[in-house]
Design a protein around this motif. Sequence first.
Motif, PDB file in Angstrom:
ATOM      1  N   GLU A 195      33.605  13.443  51.446  1.00  0.00           N
ATOM      2  CA  GLU A 195      33.185  13.710  52.826  1.00  0.00           C
ATOM      3  C   GLU A 195      31.978  14.640  52.863  1.00  0.00           C
ATOM      4  O   GLU A 195      31.057  14.440  53.660  1.00  0.00           O
ATOM      5  CB  GLU A 195      34.350  14.313  53.609  1.00  0.00           C
TER       6      GLU A 195
ATOM      7  N   ILE B  27      38.603  13.691  48.037  1.00  0.00           N
ATOM      8  CA  ILE B  27      38.313  13.212  49.404  1.00  0.00           C
ATOM      9  C   ILE B  27      37.396  14.202  50.107  1.00  0.00           C
ATOM     10  O   ILE B  27      36.408  13.817  50.750  1.00  0.00           O
ATOM     11  CB  ILE B  27      39.622  13.024  50.196  1.00  0.00           C
ATOM     12  N   ASP B  28      37.715  15.498  49.979  1.00  0.00           N
ATOM     13  CA  ASP B  28      36.855  16.521  50.586  1.00  0.00           C
ATOM     14  C   ASP B  28      35.444  16.459  50.002  1.00  0.00           C
ATOM     15  O   ASP B  28      34.443  16.596  50.735  1.00  0.00           O
ATOM     16  CB  ASP B  28      37.446  17.907  50.352  1.00  0.00           C
TER      17      ASP B  28
ATOM     18  N   LYS C 230      28.883  12.746  51.868  1.00  0.00           N
ATOM     19  CA  LYS C 230      28.423  11.897  52.969  1.00  0.00           C
ATOM     20  C   LYS C 230      27.639  12.717  53.990  1.00  0.00           C
ATOM     21  O   LYS C 230      26.603  12.274  54.500  1.00  0.00           O
ATOM     22  CB  LYS C 230      29.605  11.199  53.633  1.00  0.00           C
ATOM     23  N   LYS C 231      28.107  13.914  54.300  1.00  0.00           N
ATOM     24  CA  LYS C 231      27.378  14.773  55.236  1.00  0.00           C
ATOM     25  C   LYS C 231      26.018  15.173  54.671  1.00  0.00           C
ATOM     26  O   LYS C 231      25.018  15.241  55.403  1.00  0.00           O
ATOM     27  CB  LYS C 231      28.207  16.016  55.547  1.00  0.00           C
TER      28      LYS C 231
ATOM     29  N   LEU D 144      33.956   7.489  49.691  1.00  0.00           N
ATOM     30  CA  LEU D 144      34.984   8.112  50.513  1.00  0.00           C
ATOM     31  C   LEU D 144      36.250   7.248  50.566  1.00  0.00           C
ATOM     32  O   LEU D 144      37.378   7.759  50.431  1.00  0.00           O
ATOM     33  CB  LEU D 144      34.451   8.349  51.925  1.00  0.00           C
TER      34      LEU D 144
ATOM     35  N   ARG E 238      40.030   8.149  48.993  1.00  0.00           N
ATOM     36  CA  ARG E 238      41.261   8.081  49.784  1.00  0.00           C
ATOM     37  C   ARG E 238      42.295   7.182  49.122  1.00  0.00           C
ATOM     38  O   ARG E 238      43.499   7.496  49.108  1.00  0.00           O
ATOM     39  CB  ARG E 238      40.937   7.578  51.192  1.00  0.00           C
TER      40      ARG E 238
ATOM     41  N   GLU F  60      30.072   4.429  52.662  1.00  0.00           N
ATOM     42  CA  GLU F  60      31.411   5.035  52.704  1.00  0.00           C
ATOM     43  C   GLU F  60      32.297   4.570  51.557  1.00  0.00           C
ATOM     44  O   GLU F  60      33.511   4.788  51.575  1.00  0.00           O
ATOM     45  CB  GLU F  60      32.089   4.705  54.038  1.00  0.00           C
TER      46      GLU F  60
END
Length: 303
Positions: free
Chosen positions: A157, A153-154, A160-161, A108, A112, A105
């Motif tokens: 994310e 940020i999007d 990460k998915k 991410l 942020r 993370e």
Amino acid sequence: MNTWRLIFAAMACIGTALISADLATAQTGSSTDPSTVSQNCSVKFIRKVDIPAEVEGKLVELPIEEGMNVSKGDLLALVDDTSARLALEFKKAEEKEAQLNAANEVNLKDARNNEELARAEAESFRELYEKGATPYYEMKKKVLEAIRALLRIDLAEMQKKIAEAQYIAKRSEREIAEFELDRRRITALFDGYIEMRIAQLGEWVQPGSPIATLVQLDRLRVVGDISAIESNGMARAGAPVVVRVFNSADPDQDYETNAQLGFVSSEVDGLKRYRIWVDIDNRKDSNGNWMVKPGMDAEIIFQ
């Protein structure tokens, strides 16, 4: 004359008694043998399987011999699994890498933090622009940088998915590699007896090549026919029966057991007979040999 009258009277009484006995027998049935018997039965295997190889390769282990008793899951043969083991180790490493990426993370969190900083700078430049201390394009630049930071940020994310999905894929690939390794282990499908060893150690086998014949002896099937007329409705699945198996070598070793009828054919053949069978539990004698063997003659008795 009196003597002859006495003789005739006695004969009449005896005849009456015999007629009464015949009528009683006709009403109640024979008292000596009330059973219906299905003869000409024979003992069959329930399970007799040629255990096959599933993959191509050389047999490097073959720890079985004819006459051995084996349990479900016991190793019967092993096809050379060197390449499969190496492939599995490689897939495990790839899965570990994918797992670490999925749990990571850092990107991410960094996105942020950058978004928070860019948003604060944009707010400061907006205040300076309102006071006339900075030109419009500088303020607009900081606002767009804050929007870009929000998009990052999007993106983080989404990455990460994707990493989590890649981890699932690598885990599945590892499971496939384990399956391919396991296919090289040829094991017993049930508790049984090695009737025949077909393959030889060091032999090259193909998928489907038989390794050994495995039979089940602790439970066998007695198959026969019964007259549709004589059975009088007694031949039905679940009906209690007595099974007698004949030992032609030693009649004192005839095997008898109680059981339940397992199957009744829905079709009557040309001789007006049903096909039936009963599954029975087998036992060993004092020498450790099975008392009932396939091929023995038997009979099924309906009470």
